[in-house]
Scaffold this motif. Structure first.
Motif, PDB file in Angstrom:
ATOM      1  N   GLY A   3       0.834  -1.204   0.000  1.00  0.00           N
ATOM      2  CA  GLY A   3       0.000   0.000   0.000  1.00  0.00           C
ATOM      3  C   GLY A   3       0.864   1.247   0.000  1.00  0.00           C
ATOM      4  N   TRP A  44      -9.854  -4.907   3.990  1.00  0.00           N
ATOM      5  CA  TRP A  44      -9.993  -4.418   2.617  1.00  0.00           C
ATOM      6  C   TRP A  44     -10.375  -5.514   1.613  1.00  0.00           C
ATOM      7  CZ3 TRP A  44      -5.251  -0.745   1.410  1.00  0.00           C
ATOM      8  CH2 TRP A  44      -5.298   0.361   2.268  1.00  0.00           C
ATOM      9  N   ASP A  45     -10.627  -6.707   2.075  1.00  0.00           N
ATOM     10  CA  ASP A  45     -10.758  -7.840   1.149  1.00  0.00           C
ATOM     11  C   ASP A  45     -11.735  -7.596   0.001  1.00  0.00           C
ATOM     12  OD1 ASP A  45      -9.717  -8.682   3.748  1.00  0.00           O
ATOM     13  OD2 ASP A  45      -9.729 -10.700   2.894  1.00  0.00           O
ATOM     14  N   THR A  86      -9.361  -1.989  -8.100  1.00  0.00           N
ATOM     15  CA  THR A  86      -9.839  -1.652  -6.760  1.00  0.00           C
ATOM     16  C   THR A  86     -11.274  -1.138  -6.789  1.00  0.00           C
ATOM     17  OG1 THR A  86      -7.574  -1.033  -6.143  1.00  0.00           O
ATOM     18  CG2 THR A  86      -9.344  -0.111  -4.787  1.00  0.00           C
ATOM     19  N   GLN A 106     -13.290   0.382  -0.447  1.00  0.00           N
ATOM     20  CA  GLN A 106     -12.057   0.607   0.316  1.00  0.00           C
ATOM     21  C   GLN A 106     -12.239   1.791   1.271  1.00  0.00           C
ATOM     22  OE1 GLN A 106      -8.654   2.232  -1.696  1.00  0.00           O
ATOM     23  NE2 GLN A 106      -7.214   1.091  -0.431  1.00  0.00           N
ATOM     24  N   ARG A 164     -12.902   1.337  -5.130  1.00  0.00           N
ATOM     25  CA  ARG A 164     -12.434   2.426  -4.266  1.00  0.00           C
ATOM     26  C   ARG A 164     -13.482   2.812  -3.228  1.00  0.00           C
ATOM     27  NH1 ARG A 164      -7.406   2.885  -4.161  1.00  0.00           N
ATOM     28  NH2 ARG A 164      -7.086   3.622  -6.282  1.00  0.00           N
ATOM     29  N   ALA A 185     -12.697  -4.868  -1.205  1.00  0.00           N
ATOM     30  CA  ALA A 185     -12.260  -3.729  -2.013  1.00  0.00           C
ATOM     31  C   ALA A 185     -11.095  -4.080  -2.926  1.00  0.00           C
ATOM     32  CB  ALA A 185     -11.848  -2.577  -1.108  1.00  0.00           C
ATOM     33  N   LYS A 186     -10.291  -5.068  -2.492  1.00  0.00           N
ATOM     34  CA  LYS A 186      -9.038  -5.358  -3.184  1.00  0.00           C
ATOM     35  C   LYS A 186      -8.937  -6.796  -3.706  1.00  0.00           C
ATOM     36  CE  LYS A 186      -6.353  -1.616  -2.838  1.00  0.00           C
ATOM     37  NZ  LYS A 186      -5.753  -0.989  -4.044  1.00  0.00           N
ATOM     38  N   PHE A 240      -1.488  -5.835   1.831  1.00  0.00           N
ATOM     39  CA  PHE A 240      -2.754  -6.571   1.793  1.00  0.00           C
ATOM     40  C   PHE A 240      -2.554  -7.663   0.749  1.00  0.00           C
ATOM     41  CE2 PHE A 240      -3.034  -2.908  -1.019  1.00  0.00           C
ATOM     42  CZ  PHE A 240      -3.499  -3.445  -2.200  1.00  0.00           C
ATOM     43  N   ALA A 251     -14.334   0.731   4.168  1.00  0.00           N
ATOM     44  CA  ALA A 251     -13.578  -0.153   5.063  1.00  0.00           C
ATOM     45  C   ALA A 251     -12.605   0.649   5.918  1.00  0.00           C
ATOM     46  CB  ALA A 251     -12.835  -1.209   4.251  1.00  0.00           C
ATOM     47  N   LYS A 252     -11.911   1.596   5.271  1.00  0.00           N
ATOM     48  CA  LYS A 252     -10.980   2.446   6.030  1.00  0.00           C
ATOM     49  C   LYS A 252     -11.712   3.196   7.132  1.00  0.00           C
ATOM     50  CE  LYS A 252      -7.575   3.619   2.453  1.00  0.00           C
ATOM     51  NZ  LYS A 252      -7.093   4.723   1.603  1.00  0.00           N
TER      52      LYS A 252
END
Ligand code: MN
Length: 232
Positions: A32, A128-129, A113, A118, A115, A131-132, A54, A121-122
């Motif tokens: 990241g 982040w699973d 991604t 994400q 986004r 999202a990524k 991640f 999640a942040k």
């Protein structure tokens, strides 16, 4: 004769340039925020953060040249153009000096991604699973052996959407360099051949929509393409 109730899944793999051989993919690690200008655009201080990681499942790997359906459950599907390292030896707790030799190959990659997921999640302090690490989120070009092209410590890394340039950086601008990443990761995991490391993206990330054609390029390595299809 096996006694599996369902046949085992096919082993994900990537072509190795100039050979008929394939590189069997075991795990996909991603770094990241590894370029200062991208860290800034994501609202972070690039000078103070150690590397963080991640992962994506190996089954997320999709070859360059594919048309990938616009993913479900997102309204903000982003590209991230990245240099990918292919590990070529079993290694554990390496110094950066020793880690250089574990990098067997390079590839161009797109860390696709969701986004919006994400960001959610942040904000919630969640993983982040989704999202990524979703299906077809790790686009990968051919793997090129270091023995064929040498070390890629510098050179332009760029990405265009429909021919319009969106990302432009240099491999030399990574906050954590290749050997430092492999060294650091080797203290967290025993690395093995088949482990890929996406090394982070420069600034200029953005959204794509169905019909868009994404073209990434790394100087000295080559090109990667992705066409965004209609949602399923
Ligand atoms: Mn990334």
């Amino acid at each position: 004769m096996s006694n599996f109730v369902f046949p085992p899944a096919e082993i994900p793999s990537a072509a190795v340039r100039g050979t008929g051989a394939r590189y069997a993919v075991r795990r996909i690690f991603c770094v990241g925020r590894n370029y200062a200008d991208h860290a800034r655009e994501m609202g972070s201080d690039p000078t103070r953060e150690p590397p963080f990681y991640f992962t994506k499942p190996a089954t997320a790997m999709t070859p360059s040249g594919s048309t990938v359906p616009y993913p479900t459950e997102t309204r903000n599907y982003h590209y991230e153009m990245e240099l990918v390292l292919a590990i070529g030896a079993p290694v554990f707790k390496l110094t950066p000096e020793a880690a250089v030799a574990a990098i067997w190959g390079y590839a161009a990659g797109l860390d696709m991604t969701r986004r919006d997921l994400q960001a959610e999640a942040k904000a919630a302090g969640r993983p982040w699973d989704t999202a990524k690490g979703f299906d077809q989120s790790a686009i990968l070009g051919e793997i090129v052996r270091v023995s064929d092209i040498g070390r890629l410590d510098k050179g332009a890394i760029t990405l265009a959407v429909n021919g319009v340039q969106k990302q432009h950086g240099d491999l030399a601008d990574m906050i954590w360099h290749q050997a430092e990443i492999v060294s650091n990761l080797s203290h967290l995991y025993r690395l093995h051949p088949g482990d890929l490391i996406y090394t982070g993206t420069p600034a200029g990330v953005g959204a794509v929509v169905p019909g868009d054609v994404v073209t990434g390029r790394i100087e000295g390595l080559g090109e990667i393409t992705l066409t965004v299809g209609e949602p399923e």
